[in-house]
Design a protein around this motif. Structure first.
Motif, mmCIF file in Angstrom:
data_model
loop_
_atom_site.group_PDB
_atom_site.id
_atom_site.type_symbol
_atom_site.label_atom_id
_atom_site.label_comp_id
_atom_site.label_asym_id
_atom_site.label_seq_id
_atom_site.Cartn_x
_atom_site.Cartn_y
_atom_site.Cartn_z
ATOM 1 N N ASP A 108 0.699 -1.049 -0.021
ATOM 2 C CA ASP A 108 -0.055 -0.084 -0.047
ATOM 3 C C ASP A 108 0.951 1.273 -0.095
ATOM 4 N N ARG A 110 -0.126 4.241 -0.749
ATOM 5 C CA ARG A 110 -0.956 5.520 -0.881
ATOM 6 C C ARG A 110 -0.711 6.798 -0.148
ATOM 7 N N THR A 111 -0.050 6.493 1.065
ATOM 8 C CA THR A 111 0.183 7.674 1.795
ATOM 9 C C THR A 111 1.548 7.804 1.967
ATOM 10 N N PHE A 145 0.088 -0.270 -9.439
ATOM 11 C CA PHE A 145 -1.031 0.551 -9.496
ATOM 12 C C PHE A 145 -2.053 0.000 -10.510
ATOM 13 N N SER A 148 -4.062 -2.553 -8.907
ATOM 14 C CA SER A 148 -4.585 -2.452 -7.708
ATOM 15 C C SER A 148 -6.190 -2.197 -7.612
ATOM 16 N N ILE A 152 -4.536 2.306 -5.910
ATOM 17 C CA ILE A 152 -3.369 3.221 -6.005
ATOM 18 C C ILE A 152 -3.211 3.842 -7.381
ATOM 19 N N THR A 153 -2.525 5.013 -7.209
ATOM 20 C CA THR A 153 -2.351 5.907 -8.424
ATOM 21 C C THR A 153 -0.908 5.727 -8.923
ATOM 22 N N GLU A 156 1.329 8.025 -6.987
ATOM 23 C CA GLU A 156 2.020 7.267 -5.532
ATOM 24 C C GLU A 156 3.094 6.292 -5.747
#
Length: 254
Positions: A108, A110-111, A145, A148, A152-153, A156
């Protein structure tokens, strides 16, 4: 007037405040063949100057060695590790998102916080590659991504890639972009590219535009290998391998 002891203390503080310089990175050589050995190590003919092996293997003496690291998905032998970090596994409705082709769970990215934690874990593997004597590292599944389920972009994963490349350079390793031909990974510092089947999908030119002759090409079908050798063999190292990359499997060079 500052005493000698005080002056030494000031100099020590200043030295500690300056981050250590990145180790020198050895560029990928050109004009030599490549062997892709992720499924097991083997000897190579004299024409081969570049060898890619899994991070758990030892580099080949006398060659330029590329260390394989799965930077965006899990490996089957890492189940125990990732059970300790369940929040770093991408989930949809509570279930892990899996790359069905290989049975690998997606990480992950994403952040910013999660990317930093992933980079810390993968960073230990990168450091291990350097200690083992590898010259470079390639990060697989940069394009996770696309598998995903829209979670997810691309942006990212680019941010994740930037962190991994920085880790590689600090360890003195060149960093290789694995696949995703449409993107110029030089924007985040990648030094070369590793392409699976760019001949088959007519993508070799995209990599060459970004990386010149520093592109490693692996084909898995003879028809694609023959065509790629004809079009790019004089400029790029191209190897024909069996898809499982077994230690005794198919291997031919242009």
């Amino acid at each position: 007037m500052m005493t000698k002891r005080a002056l030494l203390l000031v100099l020590l503080v200043l030295a500690l405040a300056v981050p250590p310089a990145a180790a020198a990175v050895k560029p990928l050589p050109t004009g030599t063949d490549v062997d892709y050995q992720l499924g097991g190590s083997r000897s190579v003919p004299g024409s081969v100057g570049i060898v890619a092996r899994d991070r758990t293997e030892k580099p080949l003496a006398g060659a330029y060695n590329v260390c394989y690291v799965n930077g965006f998905q899990t490996q089957p032998n890492e189940k125990k590790l990732w059970k300790k970090h369940p929040k770093l596994i991408l989930r949809k409705k509570g279930k892990p998102v899996v790359d069905e082709a290989w049975g690998e769970k997606l990480l992950d990215t994403r952040t910013k916080a999660k990317r930093k934690k992933i980079a810390k874990i993968v960073g230990r593997w990168i450091a291990g590659c350097a200690r083992s004597g590898f010259d470079a590292v390639e990060f697989d599944n940069l394009d996770s991504f696309s598998r995903s389920r829209g979670l997810i972009t691309a942006k990212e994963n680019k941010a994740m890639a930037r962190l991994l490349v920085a880790r590689a350079h600090r360890a003195g390793l060149a960093a290789g972009q694995k696949n995703w031909a449409d993107w110029n990974g030089r924007k985040v510092g990648f030094d070369f590219a590793v392409s699976e089947e760019c001949g088959r999908y007519e993508e070799c030119g995209s990599y060459v535009r970004h990386y010149g002759n520093r592109v490693l090409v692996i084909e898995y079908r003879r028809v694609d290998f023959d065509a790629t050798c004809k079009a790019w063999g004089a400029r790029l190292p191209v190897v024909l391998r069996d898809r499982d990359l077994t230690a005794t499997g198919l291997r031919e060079f242009c």
